[in-house]
Design an enzyme around this catalytic site. Structure first.
Site, mmCIF file in Angstrom:
data_model
loop_
_atom_site.group_PDB
_atom_site.id
_atom_site.type_symbol
_atom_site.label_atom_id
_atom_site.label_comp_id
_atom_site.label_asym_id
_atom_site.label_seq_id
_atom_site.Cartn_x
_atom_site.Cartn_y
_atom_site.Cartn_z
ATOM 1 N N ASP A 93 -21.635 -15.669 -12.704
ATOM 2 C CA ASP A 93 -21.579 -17.097 -13.043
ATOM 3 C C ASP A 93 -21.735 -17.933 -11.780
ATOM 4 O O ASP A 93 -21.906 -19.141 -11.844
ATOM 5 C CB ASP A 93 -20.241 -17.425 -13.721
ATOM 6 C CG ASP A 93 -20.198 -18.861 -14.223
ATOM 7 O OD1 ASP A 93 -21.210 -19.304 -14.818
ATOM 8 O OD2 ASP A 93 -19.184 -19.546 -14.007
ATOM 9 N N GLU A 118 -25.538 -21.258 -4.471
ATOM 10 C CA GLU A 118 -25.501 -22.142 -5.630
ATOM 11 C C GLU A 118 -25.245 -23.597 -5.290
ATOM 12 O O GLU A 118 -25.470 -24.454 -6.122
ATOM 13 C CB GLU A 118 -24.461 -21.696 -6.645
ATOM 14 C CG GLU A 118 -23.063 -22.048 -6.251
ATOM 15 C CD GLU A 118 -22.085 -21.640 -7.322
ATOM 16 O OE1 GLU A 118 -21.372 -22.524 -7.777
ATOM 17 O OE2 GLU A 118 -22.045 -20.471 -7.688
ATOM 18 N N ARG A 159 -16.542 -16.831 -6.774
ATOM 19 C CA ARG A 159 -17.391 -17.545 -5.817
ATOM 20 C C ARG A 159 -18.528 -16.626 -5.414
ATOM 21 O O ARG A 159 -18.321 -15.429 -5.200
ATOM 22 C CB ARG A 159 -16.595 -17.965 -4.560
ATOM 23 C CG ARG A 159 -15.697 -19.182 -4.747
ATOM 24 C CD ARG A 159 -16.493 -20.473 -4.990
ATOM 25 N NE ARG A 159 -15.635 -21.615 -5.233
ATOM 26 C CZ ARG A 159 -15.272 -22.068 -6.431
ATOM 27 N NH1 ARG A 159 -15.692 -21.464 -7.523
ATOM 28 N NH2 ARG A 159 -14.502 -23.122 -6.558
ATOM 29 N N HIS A 217 -22.544 -21.437 -13.106
ATOM 30 C CA HIS A 217 -21.185 -21.929 -12.822
ATOM 31 C C HIS A 217 -20.630 -22.722 -14.018
ATOM 32 O O HIS A 217 -20.262 -23.896 -13.887
ATOM 33 C CB HIS A 217 -21.177 -22.790 -11.552
ATOM 34 C CG HIS A 217 -19.836 -22.803 -10.877
ATOM 35 N ND1 HIS A 217 -19.670 -22.690 -9.524
ATOM 36 C CD2 HIS A 217 -18.581 -22.893 -11.388
ATOM 37 C CE1 HIS A 217 -18.384 -22.733 -9.221
ATOM 38 N NE2 HIS A 217 -17.696 -22.862 -10.349
HETATM 39 P P1 NAD Z 1 -5.310 -18.270 -7.962
HETATM 40 O O1 NAD Z 1 -5.020 -18.865 -6.630
HETATM 41 O O2 NAD Z 1 -4.363 -18.499 -9.101
HETATM 42 O O3 NAD Z 1 -5.500 -16.677 -7.815
HETATM 43 C C1 NAD Z 1 -6.220 -16.081 -6.779
HETATM 44 C C2 NAD Z 1 -5.605 -14.714 -6.529
HETATM 45 O O4 NAD Z 1 -6.417 -14.043 -5.553
HETATM 46 C C3 NAD Z 1 -4.176 -14.790 -5.961
HETATM 47 O O5 NAD Z 1 -3.314 -13.960 -6.715
HETATM 48 C C4 NAD Z 1 -4.338 -14.292 -4.527
HETATM 49 O O6 NAD Z 1 -3.197 -13.581 -4.050
HETATM 50 C C5 NAD Z 1 -5.528 -13.368 -4.676
HETATM 51 N N1 NAD Z 1 -6.164 -13.054 -3.403
HETATM 52 C C6 NAD Z 1 -6.242 -13.821 -2.288
HETATM 53 N N2 NAD Z 1 -6.887 -13.133 -1.317
HETATM 54 C C7 NAD Z 1 -7.209 -11.928 -1.837
HETATM 55 C C8 NAD Z 1 -7.855 -10.786 -1.319
HETATM 56 N N3 NAD Z 1 -8.293 -10.733 -0.063
HETATM 57 N N4 NAD Z 1 -8.018 -9.721 -2.138
HETATM 58 C C9 NAD Z 1 -7.546 -9.741 -3.411
HETATM 59 N N5 NAD Z 1 -6.915 -10.798 -3.958
HETATM 60 C C10 NAD Z 1 -6.742 -11.878 -3.163
HETATM 61 O O7 NAD Z 1 -6.786 -18.765 -8.325
HETATM 62 P P2 NAD Z 1 -7.426 -18.860 -9.784
HETATM 63 O O8 NAD Z 1 -7.132 -20.186 -10.369
HETATM 64 O O9 NAD Z 1 -7.113 -17.615 -10.542
HETATM 65 O O10 NAD Z 1 -8.983 -18.858 -9.394
HETATM 66 C C11 NAD Z 1 -9.621 -17.692 -8.876
HETATM 67 C C12 NAD Z 1 -10.995 -18.063 -8.397
HETATM 68 O O11 NAD Z 1 -11.800 -18.455 -9.526
HETATM 69 C C13 NAD Z 1 -11.024 -19.299 -7.493
HETATM 70 O O12 NAD Z 1 -10.857 -18.932 -6.161
HETATM 71 C C14 NAD Z 1 -12.372 -19.883 -7.743
HETATM 72 O O13 NAD Z 1 -13.226 -19.375 -6.728
HETATM 73 C C15 NAD Z 1 -12.815 -19.311 -9.059
HETATM 74 N N6 NAD Z 1 -13.084 -20.346 -10.094
HETATM 75 C C16 NAD Z 1 -14.262 -20.299 -10.764
HETATM 76 C C17 NAD Z 1 -14.550 -21.242 -11.757
HETATM 77 C C18 NAD Z 1 -15.853 -21.193 -12.549
HETATM 78 O O14 NAD Z 1 -16.177 -22.171 -13.235
HETATM 79 N N7 NAD Z 1 -16.601 -20.108 -12.515
HETATM 80 C C19 NAD Z 1 -13.614 -22.248 -12.057
HETATM 81 C C20 NAD Z 1 -12.402 -22.262 -11.364
HETATM 82 C C21 NAD Z 1 -12.147 -21.305 -10.380
#
Ligand code: NAD
Length: 319
Positions: A256, A261, A232, A293
């Protein structure tokens, strides 16, 4: 019949409908907003995306049209007034978990492109210039990669980078036991910043991660570090990252996602992002790559999103 707003994924949705559903999907090119909500009249449900505006007024109107379900074709639904939907008893579905590999692979694509300067090389070759000055890359093998957030996407990212022969350092508020077999080591943030050649962000945006990458964290990093953000935008303080780029502390930056955005997703990108001076400045650096994105945007992820959305809408049919 379901009203579906501005779908990027029309072909995939059609295929899923043909193979597994008797729903009729009708597509509208406009995004859902107060200006367009009247188009939803007469449908049973609406299918929306991150760029649709499902505010209270829109949902009140959908309720007046007897819409029985809102099926989001994305994971996040912060553009939906859930409270209002609940008050009207309209279920809101989403697709929580689609192809983490897609986003992880995009993070790796940014690393490879920045490292081997593919974007610059391609432009040179198109101009008939085959000179290699300034295009020297580095081997990924043996480099230390720091992964912040080791959930679904972060873990997939670590597995790929492990395949390149990188040392993996992880930071997360809760450890992912699946990563033990990779020999990935959980460390504190200060160690991750100090030791990593490449840092990739895979944690969610929340109060504790907002502007995680800022003056103070950048100061702790290796000279010439590569930072990748596919998570994000607001995880990175873009202005302070630019300062780091000017100082040479940040050697490469791959984004990305970008803080402002929201604007990209809305109709007139030029009115917003193009006039964002910080964003414009980012685009002037040869060692920065920005994509819009697209991390999730693969055939596999879209197929999963389409199928889950139809499964969600079938629940509406059953009620
Ligand atoms: P997920 O919930 O499986 O994993 C997120 C991880 O972050 C968890 O293990 C959690 O414990 C950890 N976390 C939470 N707070 C934290 C902190 N303060 N410090 C360190 N780690 C922390 O989520 P995911 O499916 O792996 O997605 C991760 C991120 O990717 C999403 O939050 C979203 O913002 C982003 N995303 C981007 C796209 C894209 O197209 N670019 C698409 C989907 C998701």
């Amino acid at each position: 019949a379901v009203f579906s707003c501005k779908p990027y994924d029309k072909r995939t949705l059609n295929k899923a409908v043909e193979t597994s559903s008797d729903l009729e999907l009708v597509y509208f090119e406009s995004r859902l907003s107060m200006e367009t909500v009247s188009l939803a009249e007469g449908f049973d449900g609406v299918s929306c995306f991150v760029n649709d505006d499902l505010c209270r007024e829109v949902i009140n109107q959908l309720a007046a049209y007897n819409i029985r379900a809102i099926a989001m074709r994305c994971a996040g639904y912060n553009n939906v007034d859930l409270y209002c939907a609940k008050a009207h008893n309209i279920p809101v579905f989403h697709v929580p978990d689609y192809s983490p590999t897609s986003v992880a692979e995009h993070a790796v694509a940014l690393i490879m492109a920045l490292n081997r300067k593919t974007h610059r090389a391609y432009h040179r070759v198109k101009e008939g210039n085959f000179a290699l000055e300034g295009l020297m890359g580095f081997n990924l093998e043996g480099k230390t990669v720091g992964c912040i957030g080791t959930g679904r996407i972060g873990a997939a990212f670590c597995r790929i980078m492990n395949g390149f022969g990188c040392n993996i350092l992880c930071y997360d508020i809760s450890e992912n036991p699946d990563l033990q077999t990779l020999g990935a080591e959980y460390v504190d943030l200060a160690t991750l910043y100090k030791e990593s050649d490449i840092i990739s962000l895979h944690c969610p945006l929340n109060a504790s991660t907002h502007h995680l990458i800022n003056d103070q964290s950048i100061a702790q990093m290796k000279e010439g570090v590569m930072i990748i953000n596919t998570s994000r935008g607001a995880l990175v303080n873009a202005q302070q990252a630019i300062d780091g780029l000017y100082q040479g502390k940040i050697g490469y930056l791959g984004l990305d996602v970008y803080e402002q955005e929201g604007a990209i997703f809305f109709e007139d990108m030029s009115d917003h992002i193009i006039h964002d001076s910080v964003f414009q400045l980012l685009l002037t650096f040869p060692n920065v790559i920005v994509t819009g994105h697209q991390g999730y945007f693969t055939d596999t992820a879209l197929e999963h999103i389409a199928q889950t959305t139809l499964d969600n809408l079938k629940q509406m049919q059953n009620t």
